[in-house]
Scaffold this active site. Sequence first.
Site, mmCIF file in Angstrom:
data_model
loop_
_atom_site.group_PDB
_atom_site.id
_atom_site.type_symbol
_atom_site.label_atom_id
_atom_site.label_comp_id
_atom_site.label_asym_id
_atom_site.label_seq_id
_atom_site.Cartn_x
_atom_site.Cartn_y
_atom_site.Cartn_z
ATOM 1 N N TRP A 200 10.270 -6.196 1.188
ATOM 2 C CA TRP A 200 10.121 -4.797 0.490
ATOM 3 C C TRP A 200 11.376 -4.054 0.890
ATOM 4 C CZ3 TRP A 200 11.039 0.072 2.202
ATOM 5 C CH2 TRP A 200 10.525 1.401 1.701
ATOM 6 N N GLU B 224 7.249 -7.663 -2.353
ATOM 7 C CA GLU B 224 6.694 -6.262 -2.770
ATOM 8 C C GLU B 224 7.655 -5.539 -3.564
ATOM 9 O OE1 GLU B 224 4.253 -2.536 -0.723
ATOM 10 O OE2 GLU B 224 5.659 -4.319 0.759
ATOM 11 N N LYS C 244 7.798 -1.586 -6.169
ATOM 12 C CA LYS C 244 7.628 0.428 -6.112
ATOM 13 C C LYS C 244 8.310 0.393 -6.890
ATOM 14 C CE LYS C 244 7.362 3.574 -2.246
ATOM 15 N NZ LYS C 244 7.624 3.495 -0.822
ATOM 16 N N ASP D 289 1.213 -3.533 -3.863
ATOM 17 C CA ASP D 289 0.154 -2.449 -2.869
ATOM 18 C C ASP D 289 0.241 -1.396 -4.095
ATOM 19 O OD1 ASP D 289 0.579 0.199 -1.479
ATOM 20 O OD2 ASP D 289 1.707 -1.102 -0.091
ATOM 21 N N HIS E 120 2.025 1.757 -5.376
ATOM 22 C CA HIS E 120 3.146 1.164 -5.480
ATOM 23 C C HIS E 120 3.564 1.411 -7.153
ATOM 24 C CE1 HIS E 120 5.249 -0.208 -1.401
ATOM 25 N NE2 HIS E 120 4.501 0.963 -1.692
ATOM 26 N N ASP F 124 3.047 7.512 -3.404
ATOM 27 C CA ASP F 124 2.251 6.474 -2.485
ATOM 28 C C ASP F 124 2.424 7.284 -0.982
ATOM 29 O OD1 ASP F 124 2.340 4.198 -1.369
ATOM 30 O OD2 ASP F 124 5.100 4.086 -1.004
ATOM 31 N N ASP G 292 -1.644 -1.321 4.720
ATOM 32 C CA ASP G 292 -0.758 -0.571 4.855
ATOM 33 C C ASP G 292 -0.752 0.860 4.033
ATOM 34 O OD1 ASP G 292 1.606 0.336 4.804
ATOM 35 O OD2 ASP G 292 2.287 -0.958 3.567
#
Length: 447
Positions: free
Chosen positions: A210, A251, A253, A284, A287, A319, A351
């Site tokens: 990420w 990942e 975002k 996530d 995100h 987030d 997380d």
Amino acid sequence: MAIRPEREETPRGDTFMAMRPESEETMTVRELYEVAREQYAKVGVDTDKALETLKNTPISMHCWQGDDVIGFDQRGPLSGGIQATGDYPGRARTPRELMDDIDEALRLIPGKHRLNLHASYAIFEDGEFADRDKIEPRHFRKWVEFARERGLGLDFNPTFFSHPMVKENLTLSSPDETVRRFWIDHGKACIRISQYFAQELGTPCAMNIWIPDGYKDVPADRLGPRARFKDSLDQILSEDYDRSKVLVCLESKVFGIGLESYTVGSSEFTVNYAARNGIISLMDNGHYHPTEMVSDKISSMLLFNDKIALHVTRPVRWDSDHVVLLDDETKEIAKEIVRNDALDRVILGLDYFDASINRIAAWTVGMRNMQKALLSALLTPWKTLKEMQDQSRFTELMLQQEELKTYPLGAVWDYFCEMMGVPVREDWYKEVQRYEKEVLAARKQND
């Protein structure tokens, strides 16, 4: 257990016979479980099988809750879209303190799990230091020893934040080739470390990439940074590694602090790149836009991917990485995994990093809640419910889903905790309080 009939009066004045457990207050955890097992059996659910499945479902617990994402390789504040708020006393300041705190949390969490590390948690000995582009497997030897002694697998993350080489919030997408080369070399080093974890511990290591890259205001060029990011990833993945041992994840975002207008690693970029290059998409649930639900994305992702990865968190308007609760989205995520028979296809980790509360309690609450969500899904008669849906029995489907919400999940969970040798219900907090008084308080005095 004795059951006695009681005559009760309804609001209309007539009576009915209610069956109530005799001396319910004195019933043991095992006896309450037996009652729950019978109730679930009536709708076709085997609670013993559900508990066996839960026992063998690991969750990757993130090390960075224990020290507010500070790590051991840099000094200074967090940067690169990362922020931990609060100043609760007792933050782990050394590798030994962090390991002790992880041990304390794991004593309160049922089952066997995994530990998720960031590259910034390298442990340097005898005055040695290696920057992130030069870190080696030996800098994580103590973590491997820690994991091996406890039967834990390790997962890993390159750390593309909180470092002087994060220039203008850019790393792998930077137009500065010196900056980009530094971070490419870091990614390659992390692949080598991940393979070391897998080889030493005999279990695959999920390595998640990420980056915080993006711009605060409207960019003049959206394509260029993403093209550079793509090239950087291509170079990282050119490192020779065993794909059965290192499960590289990517990942996305939607935005970050100081990156509100444009994020290089968007969902569309990461999903497409992962699909094209045979790596794993990681989602996530903090995100995405506030109206986007990761739970709704899981079924689509499973149709087109052998494996997916998740970081479960709790965003509050953004987030903000709050401690995972047993809330609707956590339960929906667990439902999608279980009812699609995907427990072996989803790499599941947590997380979040809350510095405003006891950090060991934060780990314990989040991990236990993720397990409760999985258990709730495992105790649901999905075959029956799916048949109702396919047969357009929507009234029956709705009422059965609603009735299941008040089935005795708690009794099954309590039994699972007792069976696994961890405190039942809120009793675990007494141990946290003891540890805070005897261990964490001393850190406050010596800070």
